[in-house]
Design a protein around this motif. Structure first.
Motif, PDB file in Angstrom:
ATOM      1  N   THR A  96      14.614  -0.331   6.980  1.00  0.00           N
ATOM      2  CA  THR A  96      13.347  -0.023   7.480  1.00  0.00           C
ATOM      3  C   THR A  96      12.365  -1.694   7.025  1.00  0.00           C
ATOM      4  O   THR A  96      12.771  -2.236   6.261  1.00  0.00           O
ATOM      5  N   VAL A  97      11.600  -1.875   8.155  1.00  0.00           N
ATOM      6  CA  VAL A  97      10.604  -2.866   7.997  1.00  0.00           C
ATOM      7  C   VAL A  97       9.296  -2.606   7.192  1.00  0.00           C
ATOM      8  O   VAL A  97       8.234  -3.393   6.985  1.00  0.00           O
ATOM      9  N   LEU A  98       9.034  -1.385   6.683  1.00  0.00           N
ATOM     10  CA  LEU A  98       7.826  -0.969   5.927  1.00  0.00           C
ATOM     11  C   LEU A  98       7.842  -1.724   4.642  1.00  0.00           C
ATOM     12  O   LEU A  98       8.591  -1.690   3.704  1.00  0.00           O
ATOM     13  N   SER A  99       6.442  -2.238   4.285  1.00  0.00           N
ATOM     14  CA  SER A  99       6.312  -2.852   3.043  1.00  0.00           C
ATOM     15  C   SER A  99       5.960  -1.737   2.030  1.00  0.00           C
ATOM     16  O   SER A  99       5.744  -0.522   2.441  1.00  0.00           O
ATOM     17  N   HIS A 100       5.838  -2.091   0.518  1.00  0.00           N
ATOM     18  CA  HIS A 100       5.604  -1.158  -0.315  1.00  0.00           C
ATOM     19  C   HIS A 100       4.117  -0.532  -0.021  1.00  0.00           C
ATOM     20  O   HIS A 100       3.855   0.732  -0.086  1.00  0.00           O
ATOM     21  N   LYS A 101       3.321  -1.438   0.364  1.00  0.00           N
ATOM     22  CA  LYS A 101       2.023  -1.222   0.852  1.00  0.00           C
ATOM     23  C   LYS A 101       1.766  -0.135   1.711  1.00  0.00           C
ATOM     24  O   LYS A 101       1.046   1.008   1.860  1.00  0.00           O
ATOM     25  N   ALA A 102       2.633  -0.449   2.941  1.00  0.00           N
ATOM     26  CA  ALA A 102       2.683   0.595   4.092  1.00  0.00           C
ATOM     27  C   ALA A 102       3.412   2.041   3.763  1.00  0.00           C
ATOM     28  O   ALA A 102       2.684   3.070   3.927  1.00  0.00           O
ATOM     29  N   LEU A 103       4.492   2.023   2.921  1.00  0.00           N
ATOM     30  CA  LEU A 103       4.712   3.047   2.290  1.00  0.00           C
ATOM     31  C   LEU A 103       3.759   3.898   1.391  1.00  0.00           C
ATOM     32  O   LEU A 103       3.415   5.069   1.526  1.00  0.00           O
ATOM     33  N   MET A 135       0.030   7.242  -1.981  1.00  0.00           N
ATOM     34  CA  MET A 135       0.316   7.038  -3.204  1.00  0.00           C
ATOM     35  C   MET A 135      -0.124   5.737  -3.694  1.00  0.00           C
ATOM     36  O   MET A 135      -0.349   4.841  -2.572  1.00  0.00           O
ATOM     37  N   SER A 136      -0.216   5.257  -4.786  1.00  0.00           N
ATOM     38  CA  SER A 136      -0.508   4.068  -4.982  1.00  0.00           C
ATOM     39  C   SER A 136       0.725   3.254  -5.088  1.00  0.00           C
ATOM     40  O   SER A 136       1.775   3.868  -4.928  1.00  0.00           O
ATOM     41  N   ASN A 137       0.440   1.945  -4.795  1.00  0.00           N
ATOM     42  CA  ASN A 137       1.696   1.031  -4.605  1.00  0.00           C
ATOM     43  C   ASN A 137       2.733   1.079  -5.685  1.00  0.00           C
ATOM     44  O   ASN A 137       4.022   0.871  -5.567  1.00  0.00           O
ATOM     45  N   GLY A 138       2.128   1.143  -7.016  1.00  0.00           N
ATOM     46  CA  GLY A 138       3.010   1.156  -8.296  1.00  0.00           C
ATOM     47  C   GLY A 138       3.948   2.673  -8.168  1.00  0.00           C
ATOM     48  O   GLY A 138       5.048   2.502  -8.736  1.00  0.00           O
ATOM     49  N   THR A 139       3.319   3.711  -7.591  1.00  0.00           N
ATOM     50  CA  THR A 139       4.072   4.967  -7.757  1.00  0.00           C
ATOM     51  C   THR A 139       5.122   4.749  -6.910  1.00  0.00           C
ATOM     52  O   THR A 139       6.380   5.234  -6.837  1.00  0.00           O
ATOM     53  N   VAL A 140       4.928   4.156  -5.559  1.00  0.00           N
ATOM     54  CA  VAL A 140       6.077   3.792  -4.629  1.00  0.00           C
ATOM     55  C   VAL A 140       7.237   2.943  -5.137  1.00  0.00           C
ATOM     56  O   VAL A 140       8.317   3.220  -5.017  1.00  0.00           O
ATOM     57  N   ILE A 141       6.780   1.955  -5.935  1.00  0.00           N
ATOM     58  CA  ILE A 141       7.847   0.927  -6.455  1.00  0.00           C
ATOM     59  C   ILE A 141       8.364   1.651  -7.410  1.00  0.00           C
ATOM     60  O   ILE A 141       9.774   1.459  -7.722  1.00  0.00           O
TER      61      ILE A 141
END
Length: 66
Positions: A35-42, A48-54
């Motif tokens: 997928t080409v989705l970034s952490h921010k897009a996810l 969710m927050s970026n940190g939670t996704v990471i």
């Protein structure tokens, strides 16, 4: 695989689900389920927050290595 992702927690299940669907709809053909989705897009898609996704991605990757 979705069951295993959900077993790691709600965040992991949500992130995995969004990544799976994005890879399913990828127009680049034969990219091995990427997928080409970034952490921010996810984070935006999963509300969710970026940190939670990471953290969720890290857990999913750790589980995959077992």
């Amino acid at each position: 695989m979705m069951r295993e992702a959900m077993a790691l927690g709600q965040a992991c299940g949500a992130v995995y689900g969004v990544m799976w669907e994005a890879a399913w709809h990828d127009q680049r053909k034969d990219c091995g389920g990427t997928t080409v989705l970034s952490h921010k897009a996810l984070a935006d898609l999963c509300h969710m927050s970026n940190g939670t996704v990471i953290k969720a991605i890290d857990l999913l990757l750790d589980e995959d290595r077992k």
